[in-house]
Scaffold this active site. Sequence first.
Site, PDB file in Angstrom:
ATOM      1  N   GLU A  30      -5.997  -7.799  -0.665  1.00 14.05           N
ATOM      2  CA  GLU A  30      -6.702  -7.631   0.603  1.00 14.05           C
ATOM      3  C   GLU A  30      -8.165  -7.287   0.329  1.00 14.05           C
ATOM      4  O   GLU A  30      -8.461  -6.450  -0.532  1.00 14.05           O
ATOM      5  CB  GLU A  30      -6.086  -6.510   1.453  1.00 14.05           C
ATOM      6  CG  GLU A  30      -4.710  -6.815   2.016  1.00 14.05           C
ATOM      7  CD  GLU A  30      -4.208  -5.701   2.935  1.00 14.05           C
ATOM      8  OE1 GLU A  30      -5.055  -4.910   3.428  1.00 14.05           O
ATOM      9  OE2 GLU A  30      -2.986  -5.617   3.143  1.00 14.05           O
ATOM     10  N   GLU A  78       0.780  -1.250   0.000  1.00 13.05           N
ATOM     11  CA  GLU A  78       0.000   0.000   0.000  1.00 13.05           C
ATOM     12  C   GLU A  78       0.813   1.304   0.000  1.00 13.05           C
ATOM     13  O   GLU A  78       0.780   2.073   0.977  1.00 13.05           O
ATOM     14  CB  GLU A  78      -0.967  -0.002   1.186  1.00 13.05           C
ATOM     15  CG  GLU A  78      -2.024  -1.083   1.079  1.00 13.05           C
ATOM     16  CD  GLU A  78      -3.055  -1.032   2.198  1.00 13.05           C
ATOM     17  OE1 GLU A  78      -2.869  -0.265   3.168  1.00 13.05           O
ATOM     18  OE2 GLU A  78      -4.069  -1.764   2.104  1.00 13.05           O
TER      19      GLU A  78
END
Length: 536
Positions: free
Chosen positions: A328, A216
Site C-alpha cells: 500500500e 497490517e
Amino acid sequence: MLKLNRLLKAATATVFGGVALQKAMGEMTSWCQGLQTPKLRTVLRGMRVMRSRERLWIGAAVIALLIGLLQHPQNLISVANAASVAHIGVNLAGADFGEGSLPGTYNADYKYPTHAEVDYFVGKGMTTFRLPFRWERLQHQQFGNLDADELARIDDFVSYATSKGATVVLDPHNYARYYGGVIGQGVPVSAFGDFWSKLANVYKSNSRVIFGLINEPNNMPTELWRDDANTAIQAIRNTGATNLILVPGNAWTGAHSWNQSWYGTPNATVMLGIKDPGNNYAFDVHQYLDSDFSGKSDQCVSKTIGSQKLVDFTAWLRQNGKRGFLGEFAGGRNDTCYSALDDMLSYIDNNADVWLGWTYWAAGPLWGDYIFTLEPVGGADRPQLVPLLKHIGSKPSPSPTATPSSSPTPTPSSSPTATPSSSPSPTPSPTPSPGTSLQAEAIIQSDWETGFCVNFRVTNKANTSTQNWQLKFQLPQARINNSWNLSLTQQGSEYVVTPIEWARVIQPNQTQDSLGFCADKLGSNYKPTQVSATTL
C-alpha cells in the site's frame, strides 16, 4: 549504459531463487556499479586495466548465470525485463468495506470489484491486483467451512483476473484480528492456521495467486505476530501449495518504522524468525507519504519522502537476503505528491533485486471521490495514474486466450497539477485510406505543464479480423519517455508503432486501445499528428 548490476542481480534472483547467490555476487555487483558511466570509452579502458582476479570473478559468475539460464530457458523473459519489478498494480477494495457489519450483507455493506475494473487496469499495463476482503465473511465461525457464496465471489474475481494474465494477492483485511479478537490472544492461532489451510487448498494449483497472510497487524507483541505468521505459513505449505506468501510486520507494517522500537521489539529483529519450508515469501510493507505516514492526509511531506522512507528497509532486505513488496502507498492530487510517487517508484525500480513490486492504494467500486482513488470517472483517468504510468511496462499475457477483451474507452482526464487545465480532445485521424480497413486516433489522456500521456485507438472497420498492423504518427515537439504494449522506431519526427504480440489481432468492428506513451513537451506543437494505421 545498461545498468549491469541490476540486470545481474535480478537475473540471478529469477534463475536461482536469489538469496544465497545474491550475497555471493555482492562484490561483483559493487564492481559493476563502477562501470555505470555514459562514456563507453571509459568503460572499455576500465575493463582493459582491471586486475586478473576481478576478470576471473566476473567471468565465473557470468558462466554460472548462463548455465542457469540454459537450464531454465523460460526465465530468459524475466531476465530481459530485469530493469523493472514483476508485480505492478493496484488494490481493488470494496469487499473489505462495512467492517462494522460482520459478516454483513453483500451489495449493501460491501461489494467486490468488477470485471470492467480488471479490464481497465490491465489495459493500463498493470499486472497485479491486491484483493482486500474480510476473514469473517469467508469463514463465519472459527474452524468452520468456507462460505460458499463468498468464496464464489472471490473465485469469480480471481478466475477473471488471472485469465487476463494478471496476478491476484488475496488479502484478508483484518489487522491480525477476527471479530475484534487478536490472533494468538482472544483468537486461537490454530484458527488462523485452519483458515489458511482451507483457502490455500482452493488456490494452490493457481500460480497467479499470491497469499497475503493478513493486513497490517498492530498493537500486539511483534513476537506474537511472528508466531501467528509461522503457523499460517506452515498450514499453507502442509497443503502442498508453493505459492508466493506475503508476510507483513507489526505496527501496521510501516516501512519507515521497520527498525523502530516504539511498538515493541522491532520488526527488523523479530521478523528474521519467519520460517517458510518452501522458501518462497516476501515482506509486505506499507508506506504513506503524509506527515504521520497514516494515509489520512492528501498532502505529501516532500517530493522525495517516498524514497527516503524506503532506504532503511531496502538495506535490511539486502543485508539479510530477503525480498520486499510495497502493498500500500498513495498520494494526493497535487504536484508534490505526483513527484513523490514518481520518486518512490523510481527507487523501487533501481532496487529491483530486492523489491518484487507494488500495489497502489486504491481503486474499487465504492470509493466515490476518495482523495487517493484511481477509479476512473466516466472513463477518465485519475491524475495520480500519470506518475504510475512511468513505471508500468508490458501488459500481462492473457490466459488461456491471447486476445484480451477491450478495456473501457479512455477519455481525456484532468491534468496532474494543483489547478486543473482544460480537458484536451482526441487528435482526429484521417479517414481510412484505400487499401486499409483500420482507423486510428491518438487520445491525449493527461496533459500538464511539462508533459502528457497518449493512448492510441485502432478500430478494425472490416468484416474480417486483422492479424497484424502498424501505426505511424508525427511528433514534432515532444520526447517520448515511456511507452506500454508497443515498440517504437523513429525517423526524424515520424514514429512507427509495432504492437506487442497479443495486441496484433483485432476482430471486426472491435477496437484496440491498450497502447500508448508518455512524453516530455519540447514546444507548443507537441501533440501527435498524421496518425494512421495499416494492416500488414
